[in-house]
Design a protein around this motif. Structure first.
Motif, PDB file in Angstrom:
ATOM      1  N   ASN A 142     -34.257 -48.241  47.534  1.00 38.10           N
ATOM      2  CA  ASN A 142     -35.661 -47.818  47.502  1.00 38.10           C
ATOM      3  C   ASN A 142     -35.793 -46.343  47.868  1.00 38.10           C
ATOM      4  N   ASP A 143     -35.038 -45.936  48.901  1.00 40.38           N
ATOM      5  CA  ASP A 143     -35.070 -44.525  49.303  1.00 40.38           C
ATOM      6  C   ASP A 143     -34.519 -43.640  48.197  1.00 40.38           C
ATOM      7  N   MET A 144     -33.438 -44.117  47.543  1.00 38.68           N
ATOM      8  CA  MET A 144     -32.862 -43.350  46.439  1.00 38.68           C
ATOM      9  C   MET A 144     -33.861 -43.226  45.288  1.00 38.68           C
ATOM     10  N   THR A 145     -34.628 -44.300  45.020  1.00 29.93           N
ATOM     11  CA  THR A 145     -35.627 -44.262  43.943  1.00 29.93           C
ATOM     12  C   THR A 145     -36.689 -43.209  44.222  1.00 29.93           C
ATOM     13  N   VAL A 146     -37.144 -43.167  45.488  1.00 30.59           N
ATOM     14  CA  VAL A 146     -38.158 -42.164  45.860  1.00 30.59           C
ATOM     15  C   VAL A 146     -37.604 -40.759  45.690  1.00 30.59           C
ATOM     16  N   ARG A 147     -36.370 -40.568  46.178  1.00 29.06           N
ATOM     17  CA  ARG A 147     -35.766 -39.235  46.078  1.00 29.06           C
ATOM     18  C   ARG A 147     -35.502 -38.861  44.619  1.00 29.06           C
ATOM     19  N   LEU A 148     -35.082 -39.855  43.817  1.00 28.49           N
ATOM     20  CA  LEU A 148     -34.828 -39.586  42.407  1.00 28.49           C
ATOM     21  C   LEU A 148     -36.117 -39.221  41.685  1.00 28.49           C
ATOM     22  N   LYS A 149     -37.209 -39.906  42.051  1.00 27.60           N
ATOM     23  CA  LYS A 149     -38.503 -39.594  41.447  1.00 27.60           C
ATOM     24  C   LYS A 149     -38.910 -38.167  41.782  1.00 27.60           C
ATOM     25  N   GLU A 150     -38.729 -37.788  43.058  1.00 33.37           N
ATOM     26  CA  GLU A 150     -39.070 -36.417  43.455  1.00 33.37           C
ATOM     27  C   GLU A 150     -38.178 -35.403  42.738  1.00 33.37           C
ATOM     28  N   ALA A 151     -36.867 -35.728  42.655  1.00 38.22           N
ATOM     29  CA  ALA A 151     -35.931 -34.797  42.005  1.00 38.22           C
ATOM     30  C   ALA A 151     -36.255 -34.635  40.525  1.00 38.22           C
ATOM     31  N   GLN A 174     -40.455 -51.494  43.957  1.00 40.42           N
ATOM     32  CA  GLN A 174     -39.665 -51.466  45.184  1.00 40.42           C
ATOM     33  C   GLN A 174     -38.836 -52.733  45.263  1.00 40.42           C
TER      34      GLN A 174
END
Length: 615
Positions: A247-256, A230
């Motif tokens: 950080n939010d983009m990283t979480v969303r990218l991980k989910e995607a 993070q």
């Protein structure tokens, strides 16, 4: 390389920008300030000289008046008085001051070394202008010693008449030294300001670049597939909000990526387990996705980078037509394959094409689904052939019966011998149709599994002896020798006696039909190489079967020599029924033959003990 990369860092760039801004600002301020100070010092210096020259001019005016000079006893006293005043007034500054009469001759001078010039004429332009009553006479000159000096010439007016001039030459060395000292002080201030700005810039740049370094570190980790880091959020400013967004983009990218990986696994699993082949090509027709089944159906090892039209043997023009609509189908027939003396029938593949559309772009590729329809086509052809064969087999005896019945109606019934022969033919053809229908019904029951097996313990030697006895008359007529053999230790087996007798009768009948007089037939039973299987074979020394017909010999209504087989009373279903009966027992049947040497038909049956357990 390290030094050049260091100067390309944001921190260094920010510090350099700070220093350049301060340097430019200080330079602008310095130029303006020093210019203003210099101009102010020069103005004050000039004003002071003018004031002093004005005082001197007012003081010297009465002395320079021609009237005064005429009444005086001599000019020496006047000159001496003016020299005394000039030396006392301007001795401190070291400025040279000259008092001139209306002819431009020097009356007095402030410098002792220039006393010899008294009485000489000053021919400078400033003096000439002053004697013409021009008051604004000043200029800067550079003497032989490269000393900058200020020159001022003021007219001396007495009773509104120019009676002389005051000529002042003042050194500006102290003034420019003062300006130089101010300039040096300012330069020192610039260096001090740049040093402080550099230090402060490093601190401020660090506060900006530190979160950027954190973002860079996280971006590198994300690029390597690590989504757990993070970025630090150090405030609510733009960089802080950028860190939160990253950080939010990283979480969303991980989910995607997780969802994409899951979908990819699903797609790979689906493609791998499909019974149909799948090929996907881009808009240039180059294959980009395929599954293993497609390679198997096309009988190739790889297709990466190949053109779809080339792989499927379709012209580019035809392929372009197939891309224009969904669900377009195309049948591809393979080449004949030779396997020794056998020629395998070509396979048939059905290709279904579906274009890949992208919004605002149009067709960007194509998906081709490959299905092996060889068996379907074979079944369809078999069905059609079966219907045609049944129709033909029934039509022939019916036509014969009709012809002979019509002949009897037309009068043949009156002739006893002819009538008996016709009735015999009708009877034979009727029996032939009955046998055909009986065989068809039997096959139908076997196909639908409605014909249940009634297994019982059978003595194998007795069964084979009885088969030979049933055909003893036919064997005797053709002088065919029969040999029955059962392997030692092999006595009984659990079989459906009626069904197996039907198979053996059919095989025995065929062997007798196609064995020439004086031949031999061998009936044998033994254990197979698997030990648990029973192998029963019927071998003859007959005319044999051509190798090209062996693969079709068990097909329904198939005859090697159709005319001869029909004349011998066969229906063409015997071997088909034999195969179905053996399959119902859980076994297999095979035929091996050499033309003009003989034929061997072998049944492999499970060897079961009483109760259904394997031996």
């Amino acid at each position: 390389m390290k030094l050049s990369s260091f100067f390309r860092t944001i921190q260094v760039k920010l510090v350099i920008i700070y220093l350049l801004l301060i340097l430019v600002a200080m330079q602008v301020i310095g130029v303006y300030f020093i210019s203003t100070v210099k101009q102010s010092l020069i103005t004050n210096f000039t004003s002071n000289l003018k004031e002093q020259s004005d005082i001197l001019a007012k003081f010297a005016a009465p002395s320079l008046s021609p009237h005064v000079e005429a009444e005086a006893d001599s000019t020496d006293s006047t000159t001496e008085d003016l020299n005394l005043v000039v030396r006392n007034l301007f001795s401190i500054s070291g400025t040279e001051v000259q008092v001139l009469d209306f002819n431009g001759r020097i009356i007095a001078t402030s410098l002792q070394v220039h006393q010899s010039n008294i009485g000489k004429k000053n021919r400078s332009l400033a003096v000439s202008r002053a004697l013409q009553n021009i008051s604004d006479n000043e200029q800067e000159i550079m003497d032989d010693d490269h000393i900058r000096k200020k020159v001022i010439a003021q007219p001396v007016v007495y009773n509104d008449k120019v009676v002389g001039a005051v000529y002042v030459v003042a050194s500006m060395t102290e003034l420019y030294e003062t300006v130089s000292r101010v300039n040096q002080i300012f330069i020192s201030g610039i260096f001090i300001a740049l040093t402080m700005t550099g230090l402060l810039g490093v601190v401020l740049a660090h506060t900006i670049t530190s979160p950027i370094k954190g973002l860079t570190k996280q971006a590198e980790a994300v690029a390597e597939g690590n989504f757990d880091l993070q970025a630090p959020v150090l405030g609510d400013d733009e960089i802080g909000r950028l860190s939160m967004a990253f950080n939010d983009m990283t979480v969303r990218l991980k989910e995607a990526l997780s969802i994409n990986e899951e979908e990819k696994e699903k797609l790979v699993s689906i493609l791998s387990n499909m019974s149909d082949g799948v090929l996907a090509a881009d808009e240039q027709g180059e294959i980009i996705v395929w599954n293993q089944r497609a390679l198997e159906l096309l009988q190739i090892k790889k297709c990466e980078g190949m053109q779809l039209s080339e792989l499927l043997s379709i012209t580019p023009h035809k392929l372009n037509e197939l891309m224009q609509a969904r669900g377009q189908t195309y049948i591809v027939t393979g080449d004949d394959e030779a396997d020794g003396d056998d020629v395998k029938e070509p396979g048939m593949l059905r290709l279904t094409f579906n274009p890949i559309h992208r919004r605002e772009t149009g067709i960007v590729g194509m998906i081709a689904v490959i299905q092996d329809v060889t068996e379907q086509e074979k079944l369809e052809q078999s069905r059609k052939q079966f219907v045609a064969n049944v129709s033909h087999e029934l039509r022939t005896p019916l036509t014969t019966i009709k012809s002979y019945a019509e002949a009897l109606q037309d009068g043949a019934l009156e002739e006893e011998q002819l009538a008996e022969r016709f009735v015999g033919v009708i009877s034979n053809e009727t029996e032939r149709m009955i046998r055909l229908v009986t065989d068809l019904l039997h096959l139908s029951r076997l196909d639908s599994n409605t014909s249940s097996l009634r297994k019982q313990r059978i003595n194998l030697h007795d069964m084979l002896d009885e088969v030979a006895d049933r055909f003893s008359f036919q064997l005797h007529q053709k002088s065919i020798q029969t040999y029955v053999s059962v392997e030692r230790g092999l006595k009984t087996a659990w079989l459906d006696r009626d069904q197996i007798d039907q198979v053996l009768d059919n095989l025995m009948s065929n062997a007798i039909k196609y064995t020439l007089d004086g031949g031999a037939i061998y009936l044998s039973a033994k254990r197979s190489a698997l030990i648990s299987d029973l192998q029963i074979s019927v071998q003859d020394t007959g005319i044999g079967i051509p190798r090209k017909d062996l693969s079709k010999i068990f097909e329904r209504f198939y005859r090697v020599d159709k005319a001869r087989s029909r004349n011998m009373g066969g229906t063409g279903l015997g071997l088909s029924i034999a195969r179905e009966i053996v399959k119902a027992h859980g076994g297999s049947i095979s035929l091996d033959s050499v033309l003009n040497e003989g034929t061997t038909v072998t049944m492999n049956l499970p060897l079961l003990q009483e109760g259904g357990d394997r031996a």
